[in-house]
Design an enzyme around this catalytic site. Structure first.
Site: not given
Ligand code: MIC
Ligand code: SF4
Length: 649
Positions: A64-65, A119, A379, A533, A535
């Site tokens: 999905d990313h 995630d 975010r 996140s 990550r």
């Molecule tokens: C995000 O919203 O920052 C992400 C991308 O979903 C991350 C995960 C990632 O960095 O792949 C998260 O929230 O953990």
């Molecule tokens: Fe995707 Fe992270 Fe954004 Fe949720 S917050 S939509 S998991 S990138």
């Protein structure tokens, strides 16, 4: 004394430790989820553990990313993930099916079960009464192998809801109100558990918006009871067999209670560039807006999109605004297509995007220079949108659509009658973008493209550590600042040598050069270092660059666990003012660090050789974590225990 719902579920999954806030516990994990940006690494780690098949009740690998395919990288990763899922026994969710959290809530969430996801917004499924926790990919890999998930036992804060949301005020405003009160650090070490008469006025998608964005308070997770409303949701999803009633005891004792009268809330908005920077929409009304984005795992349910569509019906998006809509799932998109609401978006002039994270993670739709973008996301860290000087505001769907219509920040209550949305009797179920694994995956070959590089393994902790302070940062540094995402960098998630060239690139473009010239070194952080996140690349890539320790005033939960998992020592100042005694380029030494960890010293000193002073630091780690650090990370630790015949998985 009565029990909280959170502790009831934790208790039924507790394998190690006891439910005493602050002490380490190990819990059994029933389900796991990964997404593609964290998943490739998690599965490389799972492979390194050498286990033939996942041992959970259910493990799902979502894509999905990384859905923009501007080169071979993301497509290669998708193919890799599909072959891994078939081999090891996971369900794969194909790109286009939707965002992991929305899909998991719809199709797989089960009240009373535990879910561990790579995630940070995994707590979305807390909306139906699950204990759903975000973690680094390696922790998820271990859980897939049947290992426990270890965490500091959280306290449980009760959030008592009374009243009923007035029209134009949304579930998003509830979580923005909580962020306004407790900020981005206020939930650390805590679970937010909702109770009270206001709960039954909220549908499951609304509850999920609240649990999703509880992550922004730093909370370990958030949870709602599972009641009649939850049952209706499971009926609509045609899986009422998965439902059961769950609630806290009437005399449950919470460590603290936050009271929110839903009837008294007003539309709120988080200003740039922190989800904690919340004010009433009225306070910023009139500012010119050039972009509006509806979607993300926080606000992309059927309820959200129908609300947006009904507000837009018969109206137009302002000529000054570019508005995008990303549905949370194929189910949502199909429903609004079949009931005709999709056309309201098209007639109003909105841009429909695919069912994916999209603009939320900078995968396209970066806003113009200096422009205000109002998003229904969770975010707004600086630069996350892909535009360096972005001005991202976070709001409810109602507020965002009002802004799109007027071309300026608008309190949605000025739009007249509130369009009420009912969920359909039944959602149409089409699982065709999920691929279930074959009974036996033994003969399946894993397909690796050239972007997928193998995992480096770190050496055990040295006797002493020394080197230069490579960077000093302030409070609330997010993992988006440590290891940025976006359409150019995200495709490198399976290629550590390549992605490590971008560490701190938005904060200090020379950081990587300095790290390489000095063969690594140290990082100084303020409070809540590594918020945001899950990550693990924000730890893995610094490890690759030779970072030995991060010394900070305090850490965010998931990032601290990721540092430990990859053998980077997280240390906290005993006296927070000592943060001022250490600067970039100072040469430091941590003598006998290995011995300190072996003997379990709770405090020791680092020598600032440049300034000729000594500073006291503490590791603040449980026994198991100290052992992991001594081994050079969780992979080494797990393998050694396994080789010594100790059952760790
Ligand atoms: C995000 O919203 O920052 C992400 C991308 O979903 C991350 C995960 C990632 O960095 O792949 C998260 O929230 O953990
Ligand atoms: Fe995707 Fe992270 Fe954004 Fe949720 S917050 S939509 S998991 S990138």
């Amino acid at each position: 004394m009565g029990k909280t719902l959170a502790y009831k579920i934790l208790e039924s999954h507790l394998v190690e430790g006891s439910l005493k806030p602050g002490s380490e516990i190990g819990i059994k994990v029933d389900q796991t989820l990964t997404q593609d940006a964290t998943g490739t690494m998690a599965y490389l780690q799972f492979e390194a553990l050498g286990i033939p098949r996942v041992k959970t009740e259910l493990s799902v690998s979502y894509i999905d990313h990384n859905t923009l395919q501007t080169g071979f990288e993301n497509a290669d990763d998708h193919r890799f993930l599909q072959s891994v899922a078939a081999k090891y026994g996971l369900v794969l969710s194909k790109p286009g099916n939707g965002i992991c959290h929305q899909l998991h809530l719809e199709r797989f969430s089960i009240p009373g079960k535990t879910l561990l996801g790579s995630d940070s917004h995994t707590p979305t499924s807390g909306g139906v009464g699950m204990i759903a926790i975000g973690a680094g990919g390696l922790d998820v890999a271990v859980a897939m192998g049947g290992g426990l998930f270890y965490l500091k036992c959280p306290e449980v804060i009760g959030v008592k809801l009374t009243g009923k949301l007035p029209g134009w005020v949304a579930a998003k405003d509830v979580i923005l109100e909580i962020l306004r009160r407790i900020g981005v650090k206020g939930g650390r070490g805590k679970i937010l558990e909702y109770f009270g008469p206001g709960v039954k006025t909220l549908s499951v998608p609304e509850r999920a918006t609240i649990t999703n964005m509880g992550t922004e308070t730093g909370a370990t997770t958030s949870i709602f009871p599972s009641d009649e409303i939850t049952k209706e949701f499971f009926e609509k999803e045609s899986r009422v067999k998965d439902w059961k009633e769950l609630k806290a005891d009437p005399d449950a004792e919470y460590s603290e209670i936050i009271e929110i009268n839903l009837s008294e809330l007003e539309p709120l908005i988080a200003k740039p560039s922190s989800p904690g920077n919340v004010v009433p929409v009225k306070e910023v009304e009139g500012l010119e807006v050039q972009q509006v984005c509806v979607g993300s795992c926080t606000n992309s349910s059927f309820k959200d999109l129908m609300t947006a569509a009904k507000i837009l019906k018969g109206r137009k998006v302002s000529p000054k605004v570019s508005m995008t809509v990303s549905p949370g799932s194929k189910q949502v998109l199909e429903e609004i297509t079949k009931n005709g609401a999709l056309v309201y978006f098209l007639e109003a002039g909105a841009r429909m995007l695919e069912c994916a994270c999209g603009p939320c993670i900078g995968m396209g739709q970066s806003p113009p220079t200096g422009a205000i973008s109002v998003r229904t996301f969770n975010r707004n860290f600086k630069g996350r949108s892909g535009t360096k000087d972005d001005q991202v505001y976070l709001s409810s769907v109602e507020t965002a659509v009002a802004c799109a219509i007027n071309g300026k920040i608008t309190d949605p209550r000025s739009l007249g009658d509130y369009p009420k949305v009912e969920l359909p009797e039944k959602f149409e179920i089409d699982n065709s973008l999920f691929i279930w694994p074959p009974e036996n995956g033994e003969n399946i070959k894993i397909i690796r493209g050239p972007n997928i590089k193998s995992l480096p393994i770190k050496e055990p902790l040295s006797v002493s550590l020394s080197g230069k302070i490579l960077i000093k940062v302030g409070d609330d540094i997010s993992t988006d600042e440590i290891m940025p995402a976006g359409s150019k960098i995200l495709p490198l998630r399976s290629n550590l040598p390549a992605i490590s060239n971008f560490v701190f690139s938005r904060v200090d473009p020379d950081f990587v050069k300095r790290a390489k010239e000095n063969n690594g070194g140290f990082i100084i952080g303020g409070e809540n270092y590594g918020q945001g996140s899950s990550r693990e690349h924000a730890a893995l890539a610094p490890m690759y660059l030779g970072i030995k320790a991060v010394i900070a005033k305090s850490f965010a939960r998931i990032h601290k666990a990721n540092l430990i998992n990859f053998g980077i020592v997280p240390l906290e100042f005993v006296n927070k003012n000592d943060y001022d005694q250490i600067d970039k380029d100072d040469e430091i030494e941590i003598p006998d660090i290995r011995k300190h960890f072996e003997t379990g010293d709770s405090e020791f000193i680092i020598k600032n050789k440049t300034k000729g002073i000594e500073i006291k630091v503490k590791p603040d780690l449980g026994e198991r974590m100290k052992e992991i650090i001594l081994e050079g990370g969780l992979l080494n630790y797990t393998k050694r225990k396994h080789n010594n015949g100790i059952q760790t998985l």
